[in-house]
Design an enzyme around this catalytic site. Sequence first.
Site, short mmCIF file in Angstrom:
data_model
loop_
_atom_site.label_atom_id
_atom_site.label_comp_id
_atom_site.label_asym_id
_atom_site.label_seq_id
_atom_site.Cartn_x
_atom_site.Cartn_y
_atom_site.Cartn_z
N ASP A 32 13.82 25.95 50.02
CA ASP A 32 14.90 25.34 50.78
C ASP A 32 14.68 23.82 50.88
O ASP A 32 14.19 23.21 49.93
CB ASP A 32 14.98 25.98 52.17
CG ASP A 32 16.41 26.04 52.71
OD1 ASP A 32 16.94 24.98 53.09
OD2 ASP A 32 16.98 27.14 52.74
N HIS B 279 17.66 22.77 57.57
CA HIS B 279 18.09 24.08 57.08
C HIS B 279 16.89 24.96 56.75
O HIS B 279 16.82 26.14 57.14
CB HIS B 279 18.98 23.88 55.85
CG HIS B 279 19.69 25.10 55.38
ND1 HIS B 279 19.20 25.91 54.37
CD2 HIS B 279 20.87 25.66 55.78
CE1 HIS B 279 20.05 26.90 54.16
NE2 HIS B 279 21.07 26.78 55.00
N SER C 244 23.13 32.14 55.26
CA SER C 244 21.83 31.48 55.21
C SER C 244 20.90 32.01 56.29
O SER C 244 19.68 32.01 56.12
CB SER C 244 21.99 29.96 55.40
OG SER C 244 22.48 29.35 54.25
N ASN D 218 29.18 31.95 51.67
CA ASN D 218 29.97 31.87 52.90
C ASN D 218 31.44 31.52 52.68
O ASN D 218 32.08 30.99 53.56
CB ASN D 218 29.38 30.80 53.83
CG ASN D 218 27.95 31.08 54.21
OD1 ASN D 218 27.55 32.24 54.28
ND2 ASN D 218 27.19 30.04 54.44
#
Length: 822
Positions: free
Chosen positions: A167, A199, A357, A295
């Site tokens: 990430d 994130h 996520s 998403n």
Amino acid sequence: MKVFHFVPFYLCITVKLFEAMGIEVDDSLPLRLVLKYRNDFGKYSPARTRSDYRHDGVTLVDTLASNSKPVSTKQRIARIEVQRSELEVLLREIIADDDVEDLEEDHMMWKFQHLRNTSENSGSRARANSSRSIQEAVQNGMNMIQAPDVWDTSSREQNPIKICVVDTGYDLGHVDLPSKGITSTDTEFGTALKDGDGHGTHCAGIIGAIGGNGAGVVGVNPDPSAFSFHISKSLSDNGIGSSSTIMMGFQGCIDAGAKVISMSLGGGPKSNIASKLFKDAYEQDGVLVFAASGNSGTNRLEYPASYPHVISVGAVLDNESYAEFSNFNSQVELVGPGVHINSTDTGGGYDVLSGTSMAAPHVAGVAALIWSYFPECSNHQIRNVLIRTAKDLSPNSVGCNEKTGFGLVQAKAAYDLLNDYGCEAGGVDSASSSAIGGCNQISTMKTAAPTRRPTKQPTDLPTFRPTRQPTESPTFRQTKKPTENPTFRPTKKPTESPTFHPTNKPTERPSNSIPSAASSGIPSSASSSPPSEQGCELFELDLLTDDSASDTLWMLERVEGENIGIIEIGPGDNRSLENEMFYEGASRHCLPEGKYVFTIYDIKGVGLQVPSYYEIRLHGASLAKCVECNFGYYDMTEFYSFGRGAVPPPSDDANWVDILVEDFDDGYGSFNGAPGYDVIYKNTAFDRNGLIRIQDGRGTNVTTGDKSSISAVNIPLHTFHSKFRIIFSFYAIFDADDRFCLDYSVGGGITWIEQKCWRGHEDFPNNMWVDDFQYEFWTSNTDKLSIRLRCAADSNFDDIYIDKVNLQGWTNTPFSVFPLFN
């Protein structure tokens, strides 16, 4: 013949696309490519090139390889940079090079965006830094996946397991995150143990926030002595990376000995090189890989989630219902909590986010937790046990489905199944254990008759039991408001004459009515012929840009099947790219069977800002949609057309508005006729008043059809219409195969384009009234539209009488807006 699995557009056509749209491209900027070698002669070596071994001369491939960046030494993958001027030479060399297995563009990838649940901050980043000393609480998501039940009741000893997060990095020093035993893989984006975005830190906290320390949140694996993190910084502090940096980070996980890998990212096309990397990691290194499904709330296949050796994870709300933003498709395998998830953030704080996520690390965390108790099991067996014990969330409990896969992962149920029956509960593991992914995954499980085994006696090790204090999170609701548009009411009443009501037929879209790649100045091998007899499916694009319209470009291309090539590049009008105004447009195509790619670009890398949207549909079903979403530099959707016949979904008449209504009661009205023998105004005929008679065959040719036609020229359009509908009544006296046609022209000039022709005795009956005959069609964006009805018969004894004409436009009202998570 060698076949490479990259789409040529990404290497060669991108530059031509920019040039066609008037955007200057710097020739000095290199293209980044990912190269996979077949053998060790081609393996990356910084000191020597293959010519040192082969003594066959230095090629461009050798020169580039000697300066390349290793991506995976084990898999013989390297990243190279090539100048545009060298690309053609490079491709020729590679085609003839037996040492090179594959070549792809190093395409962009990114974190999946998330919604911040902070009403007073209007979506701004609102870290809970002031809440560093909040009382520790087990979030509701942990209870949903039964993690505390394993903490509280397990009597087995844990075997430390390494978990990797690929990430944006990790906030080393956060009070609620482990700080010891952490390994990392740095990339060009800096050190992995710093996170300028948050994130990655948020995802890591879901997996392993420390429990029992009296502060903050608790992760799925709350005991830092039972696991360790490996952190790969494959995304920048803006959440952007590329396929090569993702693969570098992933290989770093493997090299560090990680058994579970979590990736809340995606973007770009399917990659043959990456797919092979994940396959070998699954089959040879025995790892489990989890990735967020995406998403966009569509059936789009995101990668890496949709590779068969990666477990695709969707999201559910805190009441276990499907989250509307979560992608649904054939590869979704499991779901996890994904709404209102409180976890660690940079700067020692906490943040509440939503998205797939957040769901992926929940499921990855459960896999690590269970595997740590049963280290003797294979990755394939752990995967199948998670599937078998998932909580079925399908309607009426019918089993696996595209929205929630096999269901919500259940840690305690998985633990109990393995504790009772051993690893065989996940199938008989062997070298041939395969992965399919999605609802078909369970079919790969080779089973034996499992036998319940005796329960292990409790050990003297202390059991971690944090205080269970579920928080109350507000329910996530997405609202849709209906749009209101004027309803069309026909002005003429139907006669008592026999009437014919035609049925909808597949829409035909002649190639010369579509802005083509050739008209955009870009060569294409795509066919210009009409759809085949096997039919086609209707592709639709609706687009509204933000106020930097010149930054937006899009392309539709065919990548598999017959006649591969570019179909259309947009926007298709002649607007100046210096004009920083909104652009609203649409595109329609009837796509024969094959595989297609739609890509929308933002050249500044910020996506579509307020107030903007786009949606693409196939056969009436949404493929992808975006409302004010930051997709970075580009958003891509791969899809298939199965050539079923393009029958558009029924239209709601409330969305159709009148543009022109002509009943010919007082002459030609809005239409221009060619007075004379071929076009005659009739006061009465066939018991009706006010008709136009068109006869003769001089309208057979579209370019010379004025003498046998009526036309309404330069009809002003005061608003954007994504499609048009013509409704008219007629009486035909035709021989077999005689035709009459609808033509159109856009803009101020008149260049007629044949849109549709109907044949007598085939598309309509002869010698009777056909009332309210309807046909829908699409054009490029325009402020003026001309239409023409033309007789294309073979003699002057063939007549058609037109009673009324109504031209309508579809109001392009955006779909109901709801929060998206991109």
